[in-house]
Design a protein around this motif. Sequence first.
Motif, PDB file in Angstrom:
ATOM      1  N   VAL A 242     -10.411 -41.543 108.137  1.00  7.17           N
ATOM      2  CA  VAL A 242     -10.999 -42.743 108.725  1.00  7.17           C
ATOM      3  C   VAL A 242     -10.394 -43.962 108.030  1.00  7.17           C
ATOM      4  CG1 VAL A 242     -13.163 -44.025 108.955  1.00  7.17           C
ATOM      5  CG2 VAL A 242     -13.148 -41.541 109.237  1.00  7.17           C
TER       6      VAL A 242
ATOM      7  N   TRP B  11     -20.312 -47.257 105.039  1.00  6.01           N
ATOM      8  CA  TRP B  11     -19.800 -46.209 105.923  1.00  6.01           C
ATOM      9  C   TRP B  11     -20.491 -44.877 105.638  1.00  6.01           C
ATOM     10  CZ3 TRP B  11     -16.976 -41.712 104.883  1.00  6.01           C
ATOM     11  CH2 TRP B  11     -16.463 -41.064 106.008  1.00  6.01           C
TER      12      TRP B  11
ATOM     13  N   ALA C 257     -23.950 -44.949 107.049  1.00  7.41           N
ATOM     14  CA  ALA C 257     -23.925 -44.961 108.515  1.00  7.41           C
ATOM     15  C   ALA C 257     -23.612 -43.582 109.092  1.00  7.41           C
ATOM     16  CB  ALA C 257     -22.911 -45.986 109.018  1.00  7.41           C
ATOM     17  N   ARG C 258     -22.737 -42.829 108.435  1.00  6.14           N
ATOM     18  CA  ARG C 258     -22.333 -41.525 108.991  1.00  6.14           C
ATOM     19  C   ARG C 258     -23.193 -40.375 108.498  1.00  6.14           C
ATOM     20  NH1 ARG C 258     -19.516 -37.946 105.922  1.00  6.14           N
ATOM     21  NH2 ARG C 258     -18.608 -36.878 107.675  1.00  6.14           N
ATOM     22  N   THR C 259     -24.040 -40.621 107.502  1.00  9.47           N
ATOM     23  CA  THR C 259     -24.850 -39.552 106.908  1.00  9.47           C
ATOM     24  C   THR C 259     -26.308 -40.008 106.863  1.00  9.47           C
ATOM     25  OG1 THR C 259     -22.919 -39.217 105.473  1.00  9.47           O
ATOM     26  CG2 THR C 259     -24.867 -37.905 104.999  1.00  9.47           C
TER      27      THR C 259
END
Length: 186
Positions: free
Chosen positions: A4, A116, A119-121
Amino acid sequence: MEPVVLRTERLVLSPARLDDVDHATALLQEPVMATMLASLPWPYTRADSVHYIGTMVPAGWASGDALSWAIRESADGPPLGDISWRPPRGDVGYWLGAPYRGRGYMTEALRAVVDWVFARTPELDRVGWEAVVGNVASARVARAAGFRYDGERPVEIDFRDGTRPMGWHGYRLRDDDGGVHAGWPL
């Protein structure tokens, strides 16, 4: 996991590339790196950099166990340093080359990575940090990025000599506003 790219107001965080090897190797020659990043081989050679960038970075992304970004001022610029999220340990690690310190780059990069990660976990409530006692620069970055100081105890990563010296530890909670918290030893 696919790598990413993260972008901030002034930075691009992207996985290191083989054309970064020479610049990264040069930045890691600073003597303070031997004591503050004591899990790295020392002296740090070009071969060490090739191994890290060519093998460890892609393997970390593929397994999802160590997500590492080179910190850049532009997508095609040289690396200024490196920042990693290590999900199995639940923590971040970072370094910045001497010519790029004092500009707030690492705090900006750390905030981007932590945002990040949260937000993703969605199930994750906490991101950890540690540094060798005396690594004031790293502690200042963590404090400025909204981490809370959690005390002094041995570091969790084995150093190149097999020891685990005393370290400063901290964490940032999902619900923290990113502001500076009291209690840091600096």
